[in-house]
Motif scaffolding. Structure first.
Motif, PDB file in Angstrom:
ATOM      1  N   LEU A 341       0.832  -1.204   0.000  1.00 10.91           N
ATOM      2  CA  LEU A 341       0.000   0.000   0.000  1.00 10.91           C
ATOM      3  C   LEU A 341       0.867   1.253   0.000  1.00 10.91           C
ATOM      4  O   LEU A 341       0.610   2.204  -0.742  1.00 10.91           O
ATOM      5  N   ARG A 342       1.932   1.256   0.846  1.00 11.63           N
ATOM      6  CA  ARG A 342       2.819   2.415   0.902  1.00 11.63           C
ATOM      7  C   ARG A 342       3.575   2.588  -0.410  1.00 11.63           C
ATOM      8  O   ARG A 342       3.840   3.716  -0.838  1.00 11.63           O
ATOM      9  N   ALA A 343       3.930   1.485  -1.056  1.00 10.68           N
ATOM     10  CA  ALA A 343       4.610   1.582  -2.344  1.00 10.68           C
ATOM     11  C   ALA A 343       3.707   2.248  -3.379  1.00 10.68           C
ATOM     12  O   ALA A 343       4.146   3.113  -4.155  1.00 10.68           O
ATOM     13  N   THR A 344       2.436   1.867  -3.380  1.00 12.28           N
ATOM     14  CA  THR A 344       1.494   2.491  -4.301  1.00 12.28           C
ATOM     15  C   THR A 344       1.326   3.973  -3.986  1.00 12.28           C
ATOM     16  O   THR A 344       1.323   4.833  -4.887  1.00 12.28           O
ATOM     17  N   GLN A 345       1.184   4.297  -2.704  1.00 12.67           N
ATOM     18  CA  GLN A 345       1.047   5.702  -2.318  1.00 12.67           C
ATOM     19  C   GLN A 345       2.261   6.520  -2.733  1.00 12.67           C
ATOM     20  O   GLN A 345       2.130   7.628  -3.265  1.00 12.67           O
ATOM     21  N   GLU A 346       3.468   5.992  -2.495  1.00 14.94           N
ATOM     22  CA  GLU A 346       4.685   6.730  -2.830  1.00 14.94           C
ATOM     23  C   GLU A 346       4.792   6.957  -4.327  1.00 14.94           C
ATOM     24  O   GLU A 346       5.125   8.060  -4.787  1.00 14.94           O
ATOM     25  N   ALA A 347       4.505   5.908  -5.112  1.00 14.30           N
ATOM     26  CA  ALA A 347       4.583   6.057  -6.569  1.00 14.30           C
ATOM     27  C   ALA A 347       3.553   7.067  -7.071  1.00 14.30           C
ATOM     28  O   ALA A 347       3.858   7.902  -7.938  1.00 14.30           O
ATOM     29  N   LEU A 348       2.335   7.019  -6.531  1.00 10.82           N
ATOM     30  CA  LEU A 348       1.301   7.962  -6.966  1.00 10.82           C
ATOM     31  C   LEU A 348       1.593   9.373  -6.475  1.00 10.82           C
ATOM     32  O   LEU A 348       1.257  10.357  -7.159  1.00 10.82           O
ATOM     33  N   ASN A 349       2.203   9.505  -5.306  1.00  9.33           N
ATOM     34  CA  ASN A 349       2.590  10.845  -4.842  1.00  9.33           C
ATOM     35  C   ASN A 349       3.644  11.455  -5.762  1.00  9.33           C
ATOM     36  O   ASN A 349       3.644  12.667  -6.004  1.00  9.33           O
ATOM     37  N   ASN A 350       4.555  10.635  -6.272  1.00  8.77           N
ATOM     38  CA  ASN A 350       5.525  11.141  -7.236  1.00  8.77           C
ATOM     39  C   ASN A 350       4.840  11.587  -8.524  1.00  8.77           C
ATOM     40  O   ASN A 350       5.264  12.561  -9.159  1.00  8.77           O
ATOM     41  N   VAL A 351       3.772  10.862  -8.904  1.00  6.85           N
ATOM     42  CA  VAL A 351       3.005  11.294 -10.069  1.00  6.85           C
ATOM     43  C   VAL A 351       2.366  12.650  -9.797  1.00  6.85           C
ATOM     44  O   VAL A 351       2.356  13.546 -10.663  1.00  6.85           O
ATOM     45  N   ARG A 352       1.842  12.833  -8.597  1.00  4.97           N
ATOM     46  CA  ARG A 352       1.225  14.112  -8.230  1.00  4.97           C
ATOM     47  C   ARG A 352       2.229  15.264  -8.300  1.00  4.97           C
ATOM     48  O   ARG A 352       1.955  16.328  -8.851  1.00  4.97           O
ATOM     49  N   LYS A 353       3.407  15.044  -7.708  1.00  2.90           N
ATOM     50  CA  LYS A 353       4.325  16.153  -7.470  1.00  2.90           C
ATOM     51  C   LYS A 353       5.271  16.423  -8.631  1.00  2.90           C
ATOM     52  O   LYS A 353       5.656  17.575  -8.861  1.00  2.90           O
ATOM     53  N   HIS A 354       5.657  15.375  -9.352  1.00  2.00           N
ATOM     54  CA  HIS A 354       6.757  15.556 -10.304  1.00  2.00           C
ATOM     55  C   HIS A 354       6.431  15.181 -11.743  1.00  2.00           C
ATOM     56  O   HIS A 354       7.012  15.755 -12.672  1.00  2.00           O
ATOM     57  N   ALA A 355       5.556  14.203 -11.939  1.00  2.00           N
ATOM     58  CA  ALA A 355       5.473  13.575 -13.260  1.00  2.00           C
ATOM     59  C   ALA A 355       4.854  14.480 -14.329  1.00  2.00           C
ATOM     60  O   ALA A 355       5.243  14.433 -15.491  1.00  2.00           O
ATOM     61  N   ARG A 356       3.858  15.305 -13.927  1.00  2.00           N
ATOM     62  CA  ARG A 356       3.081  16.097 -14.901  1.00  2.00           C
ATOM     63  C   ARG A 356       2.552  15.162 -16.001  1.00  2.00           C
ATOM     64  O   ARG A 356       2.661  15.424 -17.203  1.00  2.00           O
ATOM     65  N   ALA A 357       2.003  14.028 -15.549  1.00  2.00           N
ATOM     66  CA  ALA A 357       1.545  12.990 -16.470  1.00  2.00           C
ATOM     67  C   ALA A 357       0.105  13.247 -16.893  1.00  2.00           C
ATOM     68  O   ALA A 357      -0.663  13.948 -16.221  1.00  2.00           O
ATOM     69  N   SER A 358      -0.272  12.657 -18.018  1.00  2.00           N
ATOM     70  CA  SER A 358      -1.657  12.711 -18.499  1.00  2.00           C
ATOM     71  C   SER A 358      -2.374  11.390 -18.250  1.00  2.00           C
ATOM     72  O   SER A 358      -3.596  11.315 -18.422  1.00  2.00           O
ATOM     73  N   ALA A 359      -1.610  10.353 -17.836  1.00  2.00           N
ATOM     74  CA  ALA A 359      -2.224   9.051 -17.572  1.00  2.00           C
ATOM     75  C   ALA A 359      -1.316   8.265 -16.632  1.00  2.00           C
ATOM     76  O   ALA A 359      -0.088   8.410 -16.649  1.00  2.00           O
ATOM     77  N   VAL A 360      -1.947   7.449 -15.799  1.00  2.00           N
ATOM     78  CA  VAL A 360      -1.218   6.577 -14.891  1.00  2.00           C
ATOM     79  C   VAL A 360      -1.933   5.230 -14.848  1.00  2.00           C
ATOM     80  O   VAL A 360      -3.171   5.172 -14.874  1.00  2.00           O
ATOM     81  N   ALA A 361      -1.170   4.156 -14.810  1.00  2.00           N
ATOM     82  CA  ALA A 361      -1.744   2.808 -14.792  1.00  2.00           C
ATOM     83  C   ALA A 361      -1.084   2.012 -13.666  1.00  2.00           C
ATOM     84  O   ALA A 361       0.142   1.985 -13.544  1.00  2.00           O
ATOM     85  N   VAL A 362      -1.926   1.349 -12.870  1.00  2.00           N
ATOM     86  CA  VAL A 362      -1.451   0.525 -11.762  1.00  2.00           C
ATOM     87  C   VAL A 362      -1.947  -0.891 -12.002  1.00  2.00           C
ATOM     88  O   VAL A 362      -3.142  -1.102 -12.260  1.00  2.00           O
ATOM     89  N   SER A 363      -1.042  -1.849 -11.894  1.00  2.00           N
ATOM     90  CA  SER A 363      -1.429  -3.257 -12.043  1.00  2.00           C
ATOM     91  C   SER A 363      -0.936  -4.040 -10.833  1.00  2.00           C
ATOM     92  O   SER A 363       0.177  -3.819 -10.336  1.00  2.00           O
ATOM     93  N   VAL A 364      -1.778  -4.951 -10.370  1.00  2.00           N
ATOM     94  CA  VAL A 364      -1.445  -5.846  -9.265  1.00  2.00           C
ATOM     95  C   VAL A 364      -1.669  -7.269  -9.764  1.00  2.00           C
ATOM     96  O   VAL A 364      -2.795  -7.630 -10.115  1.00  2.00           O
ATOM     97  N   GLU A 365      -0.597  -8.069  -9.765  1.00  2.00           N
ATOM     98  CA  GLU A 365      -0.686  -9.445 -10.269  1.00  2.00           C
ATOM     99  C   GLU A 365      -0.342 -10.418  -9.150  1.00  2.00           C
ATOM    100  O   GLU A 365       0.726 -10.318  -8.535  1.00  2.00           O
TER     101      GLU A 365
END
Length: 425
Positions: A341-365
């Motif tokens: 859960l923390r790994a997902t939060q950290e990765a998504l927080n980086n998307v919020r703060k730095h990525a300036r992305a137009s799309a994000v995809a998360v997969s759990v296998e």
């Protein structure tokens, strides 16, 4: 927490790495509250009782069946031998292994000397009991004192035979017998003393080992506390502290513009940015608190918590956000679920703060060997070889390794970022 050794090809396929871990176990520690040597004496103690009882019964039988002996002498010898048995129950059992006070062993040995001489004077066959009394002396008192007692015991019995006027042949036979038993008892006693010395050395080594293990545990705990303190300090510095600095700057700029009444619209925009930054800081504060108390997992599964995180990022940033789950979801340990859960939060927080992305995809296998988490965005990316400016990704790598997992990040300027985490099941 140190993970166990394992081979999981699913993680290797996902990250291109193989990892091995091992936890040594130690079942050789002594029982709580007792030393190794004391436990050893307790284990063999019933054997000494049986040894003494068998030799006492054998000696009584030998005395009672001895030919050419006066009946009253037999009865007196049997009574004295029985008295030695009672004396053993009163003091001998407490003195064996030197478990009791030192005076107990001395009292037992003196009592044996007082009873043994008259018993041998009444019947020479009573001397057979010396085969068990000799080793007991070395178990009851110190080595030098035991040797002295053995010699006094033999000399006392021989003196009684001389005073009783026994023929020299009888005294000579007993002398040979006494010499043999003395050598036997001496060899046995030296062996026992050597064992006692080795037990003492082993006990000291075990104490040192336990002390070292306690020290290692203490240092490991302190290192863990220090690492967690450093992680929290880094996250606070990179999020809350910078956010509060921005808020102060924006509010001061808005106050300056409102005081001069130069540009009210610009002041409103600065205040709006300050409010937005305050809300982001509130989210960060909640995330930090959640790192200590994982509320998202309290009433829902890991998959549901990750889905909510992804939906929230998509809603807040106004970008396309997708969460894909494959395989059969498996209930994992709390520490593993919190880490994912923390790994997902950290990765998504980086998307919020730095990525300036137009799309994000998360997969759990979920596979038979591992759980694979992948967070990818199409943002500006960065150079993974450059020195990290924050504590997010290094801290995430450390958390992953703590639960026996593997972590990898791939990115390049202008090509987005992919964060991958794999944890063995």
């Amino acid at each position: 927490m140190t993970p166990k050794r394992g081979r999981w090809e699913g993680v290797g396929k996902a990250l291109g790495t193989l990892s091995h871990w091992h936890v040594p176990t130690d079942d050789s520690a002594p029982e709580h509250g007792r030393s190794w040597s004391e436990n050893a004496w307790l284990r063999v103690f019933p054997m000494w009782d049986a040894f003494f009882a068998a030799f006492l019964a054998l000696t009584l039988t030998t005395v009672s069946l001895a030919p050419n002996s006066v009946h009253t002498d037999k009865m007196r010898a049997i009574a004295l031998l029985c008295a030695i048995g009672v004396w053993y129950c009163l003091f001998g059992r407490s003195s064996i292994g030197r478990k009791g006070p030192p005076w107990v062993g001395i009292v037992y040995v003196v009592g044996v000397m007082v009873l043994y001489g008259p018993a041998v004077a009444a019947s020479l066959d009573a001397s057979s009991i010396l085969f068990v009394l000799g080793p007991q002396l070395f178990l009851s008192v110190r080595l030098r004192l035991a040797i002295t007692m053995i010699l006094l015991l033999d000399l006392t019995a021989m003196a009684v035979l001389v005073v009783e006027g026994e023929p020299w042949q009888t005294i000579a036979v007993y002398g040979i017998f006494a010499l043999m038993t003395a050598f036997y008892a001496l060899a046995f006693g030296l062996w026992l003393d050597r064992i006692a010395e080795e037990n003492a050395v082993r006990e000291r080594l075990i104490d040192q080992l336990e002390s070292s293990r306690a020290e290692v545990a203490r240092l490991s705990h302190e290192a863990g506390v220090s690492a967690e303190r450093e992680r929290l300090a880094g996250e606070i510095h990179d999020t809350l502290a910078q956010g509060f600095t921005s808020i102060v700057t924006l509010v001061q700029a808005a106050q300056s513009e409102m005081d001069s009444e130069r540009d009210t619209e610009l002041a409103r925009r600065h205040l709006g940015l300050a409010v937005r930054t305050a809300r982001e800081n509130l989210d960060e504060a909640r995330a930090l608190v959640g790192a200590l108390t994982p509320a998202p997992l309290a009433n829902s599964s890991l998959v549901e918590a990750i889905r909510r995180l992804v939906e929230r990022v998509g809603h807040d940033l106004g970008i396309a956000a997708e969460c894909v789950v494959s395989g059969e979801p498996t209930r994992l340990g709390t520490d593993v679920e919190v880490m994912l859960l923390r790994a997902t939060q950290e990765a998504l927080n980086n998307v919020r703060k730095h990525a300036r992305a137009s799309a994000v995809a998360v997969s759990v296998e979920f596979t038979e060997e591992a759980v694979l988490l992948r967070v990818a965005d199409d943002g500006v990316g960065f150079d993974p070889e450059s020195k990290p400016t924050g504590f997010g990704l290094p801290g995430l790598r450390g958390r992953t390794e703590q639960v026996g997992g593997a972590f990898a990040v791939s990115s390049a300027p202008g090509e987005g970022t992919v964060v991958k985490v794999a944890v063995p099941i």
